[in-house]
Design a protein around this motif. Structure first.
Motif, short mmCIF file in Angstrom:
data_model
loop_
_atom_site.label_atom_id
_atom_site.label_comp_id
_atom_site.label_asym_id
_atom_site.label_seq_id
_atom_site.Cartn_x
_atom_site.Cartn_y
_atom_site.Cartn_z
N ALA A 198 15.28 8.79 -4.63
CA ALA A 198 16.17 8.12 -5.56
C ALA A 198 17.40 9.05 -5.61
CB ALA A 198 15.47 7.89 -6.89
N GLU A 199 17.29 10.03 -5.86
CA GLU A 199 18.52 10.95 -5.97
C GLU A 199 19.29 11.04 -4.60
OE1 GLU A 199 19.88 12.07 -8.54
OE2 GLU A 199 18.20 11.42 -9.99
N ASN A 200 18.35 11.08 -3.46
CA ASN A 200 19.11 11.01 -2.19
C ASN A 200 19.93 9.69 -1.96
OD1 ASN A 200 18.54 13.79 -1.62
ND2 ASN A 200 16.44 13.04 -0.63
N MET A 201 19.42 8.68 -2.64
CA MET A 201 20.01 7.45 -2.19
C MET A 201 21.26 7.14 -3.17
SD MET A 201 20.18 4.55 -0.91
CE MET A 201 18.64 4.27 -0.49
N LYS A 261 -1.90 24.02 -8.82
CA LYS A 261 -1.45 23.68 -7.30
C LYS A 261 -0.04 23.43 -7.46
CE LYS A 261 -3.67 19.47 -7.92
NZ LYS A 261 -4.62 18.63 -7.22
N PRO A 262 0.80 23.73 -6.49
CA PRO A 262 2.28 23.72 -6.31
C PRO A 262 2.67 22.23 -6.10
CG PRO A 262 1.65 24.76 -4.16
CD PRO A 262 0.16 24.56 -5.05
N PRO A 263 3.75 21.73 -6.86
CA PRO A 263 4.23 20.68 -6.37
C PRO A 263 5.06 20.51 -5.21
CG PRO A 263 5.49 21.61 -8.18
CD PRO A 263 4.58 22.54 -7.77
N GLY A 264 5.47 19.41 -4.86
CA GLY A 264 6.34 19.21 -3.41
C GLY A 264 7.54 19.99 -3.76
N TYR A 265 8.09 20.28 -2.47
CA TYR A 265 9.59 20.75 -2.39
C TYR A 265 10.62 19.47 -2.54
CZ TYR A 265 7.58 24.90 -0.20
OH TYR A 265 6.99 26.10 -0.11
N ALA A 285 20.90 3.52 -11.54
CA ALA A 285 19.93 2.97 -12.14
C ALA A 285 18.61 3.64 -11.54
CB ALA A 285 20.27 1.49 -12.30
N GLY A 286 18.56 3.44 -10.27
CA GLY A 286 17.22 3.57 -9.77
C GLY A 286 16.64 5.43 -9.94
N ALA A 287 17.85 5.87 -9.66
CA ALA A 287 17.71 7.47 -10.00
C ALA A 287 17.22 7.76 -11.32
CB ALA A 287 19.07 8.36 -9.64
N MET A 288 17.92 7.14 -12.20
CA MET A 288 17.48 7.43 -13.55
C MET A 288 16.12 7.08 -14.22
SD MET A 288 21.02 6.56 -15.78
CE MET A 288 20.45 6.93 -17.14
N ALA A 289 15.82 5.93 -13.32
CA ALA A 289 14.38 5.41 -13.77
C ALA A 289 13.28 5.94 -12.87
CB ALA A 289 14.50 3.71 -13.12
N ASP A 296 8.72 14.06 -4.98
CA ASP A 296 9.10 13.13 -3.64
C ASP A 296 9.91 11.75 -3.94
OD1 ASP A 296 8.17 14.99 -1.88
OD2 ASP A 296 6.22 13.96 -1.79
N ARG A 297 9.40 11.18 -5.04
CA ARG A 297 9.93 9.82 -5.43
C ARG A 297 11.38 10.04 -6.26
NH1 ARG A 297 6.31 6.92 -9.05
NH2 ARG A 297 4.89 7.02 -7.36
N ARG A 298 11.27 11.19 -7.03
CA ARG A 298 12.57 11.35 -7.54
C ARG A 298 13.66 11.93 -6.70
NH1 ARG A 298 13.84 13.50 -12.88
NH2 ARG A 298 15.98 13.26 -13.15
#
Length: 190
Positions: free
Chosen positions: A97-100, A171-175, A82-86, A92-94
């Protein structure tokens, strides 16, 4: 035909100005192509992450039938999904959540090791295989995305193209990076 020094100076300045303008347009076009490559590669990550999100509920339901009393692990997987979908906003935030979700899925698979009947269940095996396949695709998509970000980063921060990047706001986004927990192997304990 005798040209005055003033006319020659104006011609030289005009030629230099045209060359600088051509260079700026070319550099801008390179930056736009690289930015679009980053966006396209992020879309590929997004497709694979959605695929993983769709597989997780089926996997949890299958495990529930065999390991229903392991509620904490199952709830953690559902909450991480649910956290990853939201998760939205920054890369970085995404990624966090996906790493969790990846970490909780690792715990779910470690839990499955304790249930021989579950490990032999064809539905579980098929879902586990499909999820492993999806994880491989996510890893490849992350690598492709990070390569695209690196190319844009190199161009946007190289002299003299940094002037065009700065003036146009490109400008580039984060890795998309793995968290510390994902870099370490999953510990299985019984």
């Amino acid at each position: 035909m005798n040209l005055s020094p003033l006319v020659i100076a104006v011609i030289v300045i005009a030629v230099v100005a045209v060359l600088v303008l051509i260079w700026a347009i070319r550099t801008f076009n390179v930056l736009v192509r690289q930015r679009n490559q980053v966006r396209a590669s992020w879309a590929q990550i997004d497709v694979q992450l959605k695929r993983r999100h769709d597989l997780v509920p089926n996997l949890v339901e299958t495990v529930k039938g065999y390991a229903g009393h392991e509620r904490g692990t199952l709830d953690a997987v559902v909450a991480a999904r649910a956290g990853a979908m939201a998760a939205g906003g920054s890369v970085d935030r995404r990624a966090d959540a996906e790493n969790m979700l990846t970490q909780t899925l690792g715990r779910l698979f470690a839990l499955a090791e304790a249930y021989p009947d579950l490990k032999a269940n064809q539905n579980f095996l098929a879902l586990q295989s499909e999820l492993a396949n999806t994880e491989d695709k996510i890893a490849y998509a992350r690598q492709f995305y990070n390569t695209a970000v690196q190319a844009l980063d190199n161009t946007a921060h190289s002299f003299p193209s940094l002037f065009v990047a700065g003036a146009t706001g490109i400008k580039p986004p984060g890795y998309f990076q793995a968290s510390g927990g994902e870099q370490a192997p999953v510990q299985v304990r019984f």
